[in-house]
Design a protein around this motif. Structure first.
Motif, PDB file in Angstrom:
ATOM      1  N   LYS A 108      72.703  68.934 -88.248  1.00 31.23           N
ATOM      2  CA  LYS A 108      72.526  70.043 -87.302  1.00 31.23           C
ATOM      3  C   LYS A 108      72.761  71.398 -87.967  1.00 31.23           C
ATOM      4  O   LYS A 108      72.072  72.372 -87.686  1.00 31.23           O
ATOM      5  N   ASN A 109      73.750  71.449 -88.852  1.00 34.38           N
ATOM      6  CA  ASN A 109      74.069  72.717 -89.508  1.00 34.38           C
ATOM      7  C   ASN A 109      73.294  72.931 -90.800  1.00 34.38           C
ATOM      8  O   ASN A 109      73.215  74.057 -91.302  1.00 34.38           O
ATOM      9  N   LEU A 110      72.734  71.857 -91.348  1.00 33.50           N
ATOM     10  CA  LEU A 110      71.917  71.960 -92.564  1.00 33.50           C
ATOM     11  C   LEU A 110      70.572  71.300 -92.293  1.00 33.50           C
ATOM     12  O   LEU A 110      70.217  70.292 -92.913  1.00 33.50           O
ATOM     13  N   PRO A 111      69.804  71.833 -91.344  1.00 34.47           N
ATOM     14  CA  PRO A 111      68.542  71.171 -90.960  1.00 34.47           C
ATOM     15  C   PRO A 111      67.580  71.071 -92.137  1.00 34.47           C
ATOM     16  O   PRO A 111      67.331  72.042 -92.833  1.00 34.47           O
ATOM     17  N   GLY A 112      67.093  69.852 -92.344  1.00 27.88           N
ATOM     18  CA  GLY A 112      66.139  69.632 -93.419  1.00 27.88           C
ATOM     19  C   GLY A 112      66.741  69.592 -94.799  1.00 27.88           C
ATOM     20  O   GLY A 112      66.040  69.363 -95.789  1.00 27.88           O
ATOM     21  N   ARG A 113      68.087  69.781 -94.896  1.00 32.31           N
ATOM     22  CA  ARG A 113      68.718  69.782 -96.215  1.00 32.31           C
ATOM     23  C   ARG A 113      69.972  68.922 -96.269  1.00 32.31           C
ATOM     24  O   ARG A 113      70.476  68.634 -97.348  1.00 32.31           O
ATOM     25  N   GLY A 114      70.506  68.552 -95.121  1.00 35.96           N
ATOM     26  CA  GLY A 114      71.683  67.703 -95.075  1.00 35.96           C
ATOM     27  C   GLY A 114      71.336  66.359 -94.476  1.00 35.96           C
ATOM     28  O   GLY A 114      70.721  66.280 -93.408  1.00 35.96           O
ATOM     29  N   TYR A 115      71.725  65.271 -95.153  1.00 35.56           N
ATOM     30  CA  TYR A 115      71.320  63.936 -94.727  1.00 35.56           C
ATOM     31  C   TYR A 115      72.533  63.009 -94.684  1.00 35.56           C
ATOM     32  O   TYR A 115      73.336  62.970 -95.618  1.00 35.56           O
ATOM     33  N   ARG A 116      72.656  62.273 -93.584  1.00 37.06           N
ATOM     34  CA  ARG A 116      73.709  61.265 -93.442  1.00 37.06           C
ATOM     35  C   ARG A 116      73.099  59.910 -93.739  1.00 37.06           C
ATOM     36  O   ARG A 116      72.142  59.492 -93.083  1.00 37.06           O
ATOM     37  N   VAL A 117      73.658  59.204 -94.714  1.00 38.96           N
ATOM     38  CA  VAL A 117      73.143  57.885 -95.082  1.00 38.96           C
ATOM     39  C   VAL A 117      74.273  56.887 -94.878  1.00 38.96           C
ATOM     40  O   VAL A 117      75.154  56.743 -95.734  1.00 38.96           O
ATOM     41  N   SER A 118      74.256  56.219 -93.726  1.00 38.28           N
ATOM     42  CA  SER A 118      75.340  55.287 -93.413  1.00 38.28           C
ATOM     43  C   SER A 118      75.159  53.959 -94.131  1.00 38.28           C
ATOM     44  O   SER A 118      76.132  53.289 -94.462  1.00 38.28           O
ATOM     45  N   ASN A 119      73.918  53.577 -94.395  1.00 36.86           N
ATOM     46  CA  ASN A 119      73.646  52.342 -95.133  1.00 36.86           C
ATOM     47  C   ASN A 119      73.458  52.693 -96.612  1.00 36.86           C
ATOM     48  O   ASN A 119      72.470  53.298 -97.006  1.00 36.86           O
ATOM     49  N   THR A 120      74.422  52.310 -97.434  1.00 38.58           N
ATOM     50  CA  THR A 120      74.371  52.719 -98.842  1.00 38.58           C
ATOM     51  C   THR A 120      73.155  52.159 -99.572  1.00 38.58           C
ATOM     52  O   THR A 120      72.750  52.691-100.605  1.00 38.58           O
ATOM     53  N   ALA A 121      72.571  51.080 -99.058  1.00 43.37           N
ATOM     54  CA  ALA A 121      71.381  50.519 -99.697  1.00 43.37           C
ATOM     55  C   ALA A 121      70.219  51.509 -99.676  1.00 43.37           C
ATOM     56  O   ALA A 121      69.280  51.383-100.457  1.00 43.37           O
ATOM     57  N   ASP A 122      70.299  52.498 -98.779  1.00 44.77           N
ATOM     58  CA  ASP A 122      69.214  53.473 -98.658  1.00 44.77           C
ATOM     59  C   ASP A 122      69.357  54.652 -99.619  1.00 44.77           C
ATOM     60  O   ASP A 122      68.488  55.522 -99.654  1.00 44.77           O
ATOM     61  N   ILE A 123      70.436  54.714-100.371  1.00 42.71           N
ATOM     62  CA  ILE A 123      70.670  55.893-101.227  1.00 42.71           C
ATOM     63  C   ILE A 123      69.512  56.135-102.191  1.00 42.71           C
ATOM     64  O   ILE A 123      68.995  57.257-102.263  1.00 42.71           O
ATOM     65  N   PRO A 124      69.053  55.137-102.973  1.00 39.88           N
ATOM     66  CA  PRO A 124      67.938  55.425-103.889  1.00 39.88           C
ATOM     67  C   PRO A 124      66.687  55.909-103.163  1.00 39.88           C
ATOM     68  O   PRO A 124      66.023  56.838-103.615  1.00 39.88           O
ATOM     69  N   ALA A 125      66.372  55.258-102.035  1.00 40.29           N
ATOM     70  CA  ALA A 125      65.160  55.640-101.293  1.00 40.29           C
ATOM     71  C   ALA A 125      65.274  57.057-100.759  1.00 40.29           C
ATOM     72  O   ALA A 125      64.310  57.829-100.793  1.00 40.29           O
ATOM     73  N   VAL A 126      66.465  57.412-100.259  1.00 38.83           N
ATOM     74  CA  VAL A 126      66.645  58.759 -99.691  1.00 38.83           C
ATOM     75  C   VAL A 126      66.543  59.817-100.777  1.00 38.83           C
ATOM     76  O   VAL A 126      65.853  60.831-100.612  1.00 38.83           O
ATOM     77  N   LEU A 127      67.203  59.591-101.909  1.00 35.32           N
ATOM     78  CA  LEU A 127      67.130  60.598-102.966  1.00 35.32           C
ATOM     79  C   LEU A 127      65.704  60.722-103.507  1.00 35.32           C
ATOM     80  O   LEU A 127      65.218  61.815-103.775  1.00 35.32           O
ATOM     81  N   ARG A 128      65.022  59.590-103.643  1.00 36.21           N
ATOM     82  CA  ARG A 128      63.618  59.643-104.086  1.00 36.21           C
ATOM     83  C   ARG A 128      62.772  60.432-103.101  1.00 36.21           C
ATOM     84  O   ARG A 128      61.929  61.245-103.482  1.00 36.21           O
ATOM     85  N   SER A 129      63.001  60.198-101.813  1.00 35.78           N
ATOM     86  CA  SER A 129      62.238  60.900-100.781  1.00 35.78           C
ATOM     87  C   SER A 129      62.506  62.401-100.815  1.00 35.78           C
ATOM     88  O   SER A 129      61.587  63.212-100.714  1.00 35.78           O
ATOM     89  N   ILE A 130      63.782  62.778-100.987  1.00 34.54           N
ATOM     90  CA  ILE A 130      64.128  64.201-101.050  1.00 34.54           C
ATOM     91  C   ILE A 130      63.459  64.864-102.244  1.00 34.54           C
ATOM     92  O   ILE A 130      62.837  65.925-102.124  1.00 34.54           O
ATOM     93  N   LEU A 131      63.572  64.239-103.407  1.00 40.37           N
ATOM     94  CA  LEU A 131      62.980  64.812-104.614  1.00 40.37           C
ATOM     95  C   LEU A 131      61.461  64.919-104.474  1.00 40.37           C
ATOM     96  O   LEU A 131      60.866  65.939-104.840  1.00 40.37           O
ATOM     97  N   SER A 132      60.842  63.887-103.929  1.00 41.99           N
ATOM     98  CA  SER A 132      59.391  63.898-103.752  1.00 41.99           C
ATOM     99  C   SER A 132      58.967  65.029-102.838  1.00 41.99           C
ATOM    100  O   SER A 132      58.004  65.755-103.115  1.00 41.99           O
ATOM    101  N   THR A 133      59.685  65.195-101.729  1.00 43.52           N
ATOM    102  CA  THR A 133      59.340  66.245-100.769  1.00 43.52           C
ATOM    103  C   THR A 133      59.536  67.622-101.365  1.00 43.52           C
ATOM    104  O   THR A 133      58.740  68.536-101.152  1.00 43.52           O
ATOM    105  N   MET A 134      60.621  67.779-102.135  1.00 49.56           N
ATOM    106  CA  MET A 134      60.919  69.095-102.714  1.00 49.56           C
ATOM    107  C   MET A 134      59.865  69.535-103.725  1.00 49.56           C
ATOM    108  O   MET A 134      59.372  70.662-103.677  1.00 49.56           O
ATOM    109  N   VAL A 135      59.550  68.649-104.661  1.00 48.18           N
ATOM    110  CA  VAL A 135      58.675  69.082-105.760  1.00 48.18           C
ATOM    111  C   VAL A 135      57.211  69.098-105.357  1.00 48.18           C
ATOM    112  O   VAL A 135      56.418  69.856-105.919  1.00 48.18           O
ATOM    113  N   ASP A 136      56.826  68.261-104.394  1.00 50.99           N
ATOM    114  CA  ASP A 136      55.417  68.189-103.989  1.00 50.99           C
ATOM    115  C   ASP A 136      55.175  69.145-102.838  1.00 50.99           C
ATOM    116  O   ASP A 136      54.987  68.759-101.699  1.00 50.99           O
ATOM    117  N   ARG A 137      55.160  70.457-103.145  1.00 52.73           N
ATOM    118  CA  ARG A 137      55.004  71.471-102.097  1.00 52.73           C
ATOM    119  C   ARG A 137      53.700  72.211-102.291  1.00 52.73           C
ATOM    120  O   ARG A 137      53.221  72.366-103.384  1.00 52.73           O
TER     121      ARG A 137
END
Length: 1399
Positions: A1370-1399
């Motif tokens: 809520k305070n970091l919209p589009g930039r702060g992410y809660r990942v409760s399932n640690t198995a998702d960490i690689p996928a989330v970081l890959r998704s963030i990097l992909s979204t950032m650089v592919d603009r």
């Protein structure tokens, strides 16, 4: 020789024309000559500079000095009209005729030398350019916008500047006048050589590069000029336009004085700021050159109140300095502080959102509008003090939309307070005599700003004839003013563009999407500021005809009522086009989005229930506020139009309100959002109480009662949903269209596609929407559309786009017959005029600017054709193509992003299309479909195959596989199994999976899935291929002769010639041998391939190896592996540990690698480079080809960099990993292992890139001991053992570090360090498991460091205790992410990097 002397004497005796007077300027006296052609003199007396101004006089004195020395002048000035007006004032002062060239990216040699025309009878003539006319007739040549001309163009003039010589295309040569006098005087010489006039001079004008964008000066070109820098402060004051007593009275106005001082101090501060401020891009930008002139005019005509409110101050500042709309907030805060210090009060918010007052500029309100005469209106404004200000303004000839509005409910729109305030601002700008730019907000996603409605209402209340001109990227600077045409006899000529026609007729010209043509729009600066422009063949629009001047066919005047209003497509970031040049061309009216209440009122008018509207708006507010500027270029913005589409559907079908989750997910294309944004969307849906329902079963449609009947959905979730009936298309409306109705022999009905077909039918036939269908390959997009058109009897046209599709090709086909160019309407124009459905396939494969033309067509039923015709909803003029009410556009495309790698075309379409995500059918639908296709296949096998493919798709979505296996692959597999039942499952699977033989992770995953569902296969991948080859093709075996006994395993001898060796036991790398390292033999301890054909010994011989030799071979293999690991400085345990980490993220690595590799390739992607002298014929320049121009070809080549960005720099990225004690303490949830896997994913991905220089990256850690722990330094090559040491170090630190947290400090330092690097983009991605409450880390702390530098893009992934902080997204919209399932960490970081650089 004697003849030459006589000629020289006679020339000397010829009396010069008598001067009309003597100009005395300081210490210089100059005899002012008579003009031989007065029509070429300056005609803008009222915009020329004040010669009593000392600043102007100083500049004019310099120019006269250079003129008398015979030198050319280069004026360096910030963007704006001052330098041009200075040059024209100088021409007027010395009574010199002038020629003018506005340079832009499309200017070529033709525009600087000679053009070609075909006259009646087929005769080719050469037409002198402005530069050639100037040198022949002794005029001053003004070249404006030198920094915009592409490299290699300006050197065309080098010889003319240096030696006054130029070779022309018609065979003549311009020579220096002294050289001409030395000629022998023969007729051949006098007709071939033309003397350059002694009075010819050049005045070049450019903005300095840097700090302004543009191409740097060519040194040889620069060296031929005498430079003069125009002081911005002097230019600001000289342009303020105080020429009458009323204007002079504002000099004493406190607001004017304070505003002038703030503008001046900002200018001075911008010149002296530190170099680091420039890099940070956070300094307060200087005001545009015309800012003070605008403020002066505004305050003169509309006297301000004693005190302005915060929002009134904000609107005033943004009107004269629009770059602040997109500037960093720190710049706005700095300016606000200056206003407060000056006693004017603080500035309000720069986004102007939520303002519901009806105030215009300076608090004025619109009172009434009355007609004065045919082209004049009287507008009355109420001032804040209660005094009425009445202004006469130009107007159109048509009937006015009466104001005050007599019956607001009959208007067709809601004249809200916000709307009336904006309309008032537009009318005030109009009253000032300026053209207008209605500039969108900088916020990535907002409610509607009423752009089109405001333009139409502004036109209607003043009786204007509105001319909409839709911009597209291929539009050149010349095409903005004029276009070529060919007469019936083949002669070439020119005709005015809609803009110039509008100027002559006094229309309101709406330049829609002006942002898409970039710097080319600057070629209109003179027309916008001075109402003057150069046309074709010496024709010119001038500001006014001089008193007593004889009429000239070459001169025309823009109608006093002519106005331009520009709007933006919002498909480009505002910072990319809202430049100083744009600000100086127009009076800016900053757009203002609807408030929550106004948007609710609009949605309620559709008939949608109030609770549903409130839910829609709650969701929209949260979704829009969460959208970042990075994501908005690719994702759906969810504007008011999209919400109205949903509201209209629910009003028509109230039961659809239960499907709000489906409708909103469809509107934002939730199916294709990256993992991080999908998580964010799910949080918003949950917070707004919008729940997902199980989809009901949709029975097949029935053809009956003159239409298509979709039965009501069945099942618990289908209760309350009725049947849908869509009537057949009336064939009498398009009798010839019967042949265009698609025909399908087979269509296998299933629930999912039936539901999709019903929704498409409602959108097309009931709601009248245009559609975009997105999906993976092979999901049935074309099939569903064709089936629907077949059922309804709808004629369908079809166009398939590709990389090379141009705008012209979409509009018509160009043919050349008997020397005359003719145009044949394209399928698109046929569909428009005949009312057909047109399918635009592969919409994501064409360039974005090509697809952009569909925006205006779908949104407003308008299109501007390259041949001058117009597409309009109602016929307004002869030649207009009217949009048939049955016309529908359907765009088909693959899903955005990896692995389809198409263009992000959705950004250019706006909200004008209804979007549908087409997915693979659900399991039940897929089973039914396959059962119909292959009835002989057992239900059990079909069920197992469907389940297996669903698991494969889930693996793709999770990132463990890189290919999205679709319905098409499954259909083809089942077809094979149905047709060839004797083939094994392995053989059938090869049809699909042979693509993946070198993707072990895919083959391994497939084997696991097939095994899970009991689909027994012996081998997959290469094994299956070889097994099939053994059984079905040739069984190539080698029978060795002689001794075949085994001794013991050995390496063998190395053959220096690397010849093929077969059999025996001597050579290493042989085949079919024994004991030695090789292939196809037996008894060796290692495989070794030397590139030769492989001879395989029989299996019986291969298996006949004694146990002691097998054991010896295994031991030698273990020793060899140990030796290789020692070389890598790794133990077997290390190799196993790293291998397990690597195996877990192989799928992620493949996806991320392909994306980054594609981005690097896309920067070097070849495009059509036009105006070439060889290559393929360019159909848009056929007319030029007829006249003999050489640059009529196009070639594939590297895209030219945008002006001001001559080179691509690397992207700078820092990854921050949490290596604190809690990572080790709580590793039971997998957080530490997943972090290590993620680090492996990054290291492996960047190591595998072929263009490593495109990314400069590093990995740092942070713990309770330190905020800066280097793990991988930038530009450090990493071998496998080095990469293992990195992850080993990560684990080791967590074991020994003390408790504590440095997340905030680590981000702060990372942002600072990354920003120092010379890059074209900067990123910091941090991972933390911090317990924010325990360490007193607040949202403000994180916002402060993550917003520290506006140019650095930041993201924070919170895991473990950090994921429990619900306030993060809520305070970091589009930039702060809660990942409760640690198995998702690689996928989330890959998704963030992909979204950032592919603009």
């Amino acid at each position: 020789m004697a003849h030459r002397r006589l000629k020289h004497v006679l020339n000397g005796l010829t009396p010069p024309p008598k001067p009309i007077g003597v100009l005395k300027l300081g210490d210089i006296s100059f005899d002012v000559p008579t003009a031989s052609e007065p029509s070429r003199l300056p005609h803008g007396e009222d915009v020329l500079l004040d010669t009593a101004n000392l600043f102007n006089l100083d500049n004019l004195h310099f120019m006269l000095q250079k003129y008398l020395l015979g030198q050319d002048i280069f004026l360096l000035s910030q963007p704006g009209p001052y330098a041009r007006r200075l040059a024209l004032t100088f021409c007027r002062l010395i009574n010199s005729e002038y020629e003018f060239v506005a340079l832009h990216r499309d200017v070529g040699e033709t525009e600087l030398k000679q053009g070609r025309e075909i006259r009646a009878g087929g005769n080719l003539v050469y037409v002198d350019s402005a530069a050639v006319r100037a040198v022949k007739n002794g005029r001053i040549l003004i070249l404006e916008g030198i920094e915009k001309a592409e490299r290699g163009i300006m050197p065309v003039l080098n010889n003319l500047l240096e030696n006054r010589e130029m070779n022309l295309d018609d065979g003549t040569h311009i020579v220096h006048p002294h050289r001409y006098e030395l000629l022998d005087g023969t007729e051949a010489e006098t007709s071939t050589f033309i003397p350059a006039h002694k009075n010819f001079r050049v005045i070049a004008i450019a903005a300095p590069v840097p700090p302004y964008p543009g191409y740097p000066l060519d040194p040889p070109f620069r060296s031929r000029f005498q430079a003069r820098f125009v002081d911005p402060m002097g230019a600001l004051l000289a342009l303020q336009g105080i020429k009458d007593p009323q204007s002079a009275s504002i000099l004493a106005l406190p607001l004017y004085q304070k505003l002038r001082d703030i503008i001046a101090s900002t200018q001075i501060a911008s010149e002296s700021h530190h170099s680091l401020d420039a890099v940070a891009k956070s300094a307060l930008p200087a005001f545009p050159q015309t800012a003070l002139a605008k403020a002066t005019a505004l305050l003169s005509m509309f006297p301000p109140p004693d005190v302005l409110s915060q929002r009134q101050l904000s609107r005033l500042v943004l009107s004269i300095h629009p770059a602040l709309i997109h500037s960093p907030f720190v710049a706005w805060a700095m300016l606000s502080h200056q206003f407060e210090d000056a006693g004017l009060g603080e500035l309000g918010s720069p986004n102007l959102a939520g303002m519901d007052d009806d105030d215009g500029l300076l608090g004025y309100r619109l009172a009434r509008i009355d007609r004065v005469d045919d082209r004049t209106a009287s507008i009355a404004f109420d001032s804040p003090s209660g005094r009425e200000v009445v202004v006469s303004v130009p107007a159109g000839p048509h009937e006015y939309l009466a104001f005050p509005f007599a019956n607001p409910e009959l208007l067709g729109f809601v004249p809200s307070a916000r709307f009336m305030g904006l309309l008032t601002s537009l009318l005030q700008s109009h009253a000032l005599g300026w053209d207008i730019s209605y500039t969108p907000p900088a916020l990535p996603s907002t409610a509607s700003c009423s752009t089109t409605l405001l333009v139409r209402t502004f036109s209607a209340v003043l009786g204007y004839e509105l001319e909409d001109v839709h911009m597209y990227k291929e539009l050149g600077g010349r095409e903005l003013i004029m276009r070529r045409k060919i007469e019936d006899g083949g002669a070439t000529s020119w005709e005015p563009s809609p803009l110039v026609e509008g100027a002559w007729e006094g229309r309101l010209v709406h330049l829609a999407g002006l942002d898409v043509i970039g710097s080319t729009a600057g070629s209109l600066a003179r027309f916008a500021q001075d109402r003057e422009v150069e046309l074709w063949e010496q024709k010119r629009i001038v500001r006014r005809i001089l008193d007593g001047e004889k009429p000239s066919p070459d001169l025309s005047v823009a109608h006093p009522s002519f106005r331009v209003i520009s709007t933006a497509s919002k498909s480009l970031p505002i910072k990319d086009w809202l430049s100083d040049e744009h600000a100086n061309m127009f009076f800016t009216v900053p757009a203002q989005p609807m408030s929550h209440a106004e948007e609710a009122h609009i949605l309620l008018q559709t008939g949608c229930a109030a609770p549903v509207v409130e839910t829609l708006l709650r969701f929209a507010d949260r979704y829009r506020s969460s959208m970042t500027s990075d994501a908005v270029q690719k994702n759906r913005k969810l504007g008011t139009r999209a919400l109205m589409r949903i509201a209209r559907r629910i009003a028509k079908f109230p039961a659809a309100a239960e499907d709000l989750h489906v409708l909103l997910s469809r509107a934002v294309l939730a199916e294709f959002l990256p993992a991080t944004e999908a998580m964010n969307l799910q949080n918003i849906l949950e917070d707004t109480g919008i729940k997902k329902r199980t989809q009901p079963f949709n029975p097949p449609p029935e053809v009956r009662d003159g239409g298509v009947w979709f039965p009501p959905p069945s099942g618990p979730q289908g209760q309350g949903l009725g049947a849908t009936f869509i009537p057949f298309f009336d064939r009498s409306q398009d009798p010839e269209g019967v042949s265009h109705v698609p025909h399908m022999d087979h269509f296998y009905d299933n629930s999912l596609q039936t539901g999709l077909m019903r929704d498409l039918a409602i959108d097309l036939e009931v709601l009248g929407e245009h559609l975009v269908l997105l999906g993976n390959q092979g999901v049935g997009k074309n099939k569903v559309i064709d089936r629907l058109c077949q059922l309804l009897g709808r004629p369908r046209e079809y166009i398939q786009l590709h990389r090379d599709t141009t705008v012209n090709q979409l509009m018509f086909q160009t043919v050349l017959e008997n020397g005359v160019i003719k145009y044949t309407d394209s399928p698109l124009l046929r569909a428009i005029s005949l009312g057909r459905v047109i399918v635009i396939d592969e919409a994501d494969k064409a360039a974005e600017h090509v697809v952009a033309i569909f925006r205006s067509l779908a949104g407003h039923g308008q299109l501007s054709l390259a041949d001058g015709r117009r597409v309009r909803q109602v016929k307004e003029r002869e030649g207009d193509i009217v949009v048939h009410p049955n016309f529908r556009l359907i765009l088909l495309a693959n899903r955005p992003g990896y692995p389809f790698l198409g263009n992000h075309f959705l950004q250019v379409l706006g909200d004008n299309f209804c979007c549908h995500a087409v997915t693979n059918p659900d399991m039940a639908s897929e089973r039914k479909l396959l059962a119909q296709l292959a009835p002989q296949l057992s239900e059990d096998v079909i069920l197992r195959l469907v389940a297996a493919f669903h698991d494969l798709r889930r693996a793709y979505e999770s990132g463990t596989l890189t290919y999205p296996y679709s319905l098409r692959e499954l259909l083809n597999l089942v077809r094979h199994m149905q047709a060839y039942p004797s083939d094994s499952l392995e053989a059938a699977l090869r049809n699909v999976f042979d693509f993946d033989v070198y993707k072990p992770e895919t083959i391994s995953k497939l084997a696991d899935i097939l095994d899970h569902y009991g689909l027994v296969v012996k081998s997959l991948g290469i094994g299956a291929a070889r097994e099939a080859a053994k059984k079905q093709v040739l069984d190539l075996k080698f029978e060795p002769k002689g001794d075949t006994s085994l001794s013991e395993p050995k390496f063998g001898k190395e053959d220096p010639n690397n010849e093929a060796h077969t059999g025996g036991n001597t050579w290493a790398g042989g085949t079919g041998g024994r004991d030695t390292a090789g292939l196809g033999g037996r008894g060796g301890y290692m495989r070794l391939f030397k590139g030769h054909d492989i001879h395989q010994i029989p299996d019986a011989l291969k298996n006949d190896v004694p146990d002691h030799i097998k054991e010896r071979a295994r031991e030698m293999a273990r020793l060899e592996l140990a030796r290789r690991l020692e070389e890598l400085n790794m133990s077997a345990g290390d190799a196993k540990g790293y291998g397990s980490l690597l195996a877990a993220v192989e799928g992620h690595i493949a996806q991320l690698h392909d994306l980054l590799e594609n981005l690097a390739a896309r920067e070097e992607e070849r495009v059509w480079v036009k105006r070439q002298t060889d290559g393929e014929l360019d159909d848009s320049r056929l007319t030029e080809g007829l006249t003999g121009e050489a640059t009529v070809y196009k070639r594939r080549g590297m895209a030219k960099p945008e002006m001001g960005r001559p080179q691509m720099k690397p992207k700078r990225i820092r990854f921050l990993f949490d290596v604190s004690a809690s990572m080790y303490r709580f590793q039971v949830d997998g957080r530490l292992k997943r972090s290590m896997e993620t680090a492996v994913m990054l290291m492996e991905t960047f190591d595998r890139l072929t263009r490593k220089e495109k990314y400069v990256w590093d990995i740092y850690g942070h713990s309770g001991d330190s905020a800066v722990i280097p793990l991988v330094e930038a530009d450090t090559p990493l071998e496998i053992n080095d990469r293992w040491k990195v992850v080993d170090k990560m684990e080791m630190i967590t074991q020994y570090t003390f408790a504590g947290d440095y997340t905030v400090e680590a981000i702060d330092k990372a942002v600072t360090e990354v920003a120092k690097f010379d890059a074209d983009d900067w990123f910091v991605i941090a991972l933390t498991d911090a317990n924010f409450a325990r360490y007193n880390i607040t949202a403000e702390d994180l916002q402060r460091v993550m917003n520290r530098n506006p140019k650095v893009h930041t993201a924070l992934i919170c895991i473990g205790e950090g994921a429990e902080a619900s306030w993060i997204p809520k305070n970091l919209p589009g930039r702060g992410y809660r990942v409760s399932n640690t198995a998702d960490i690689p996928a989330v970081l890959r998704s963030i990097l992909s979204t950032m650089v592919d603009r």
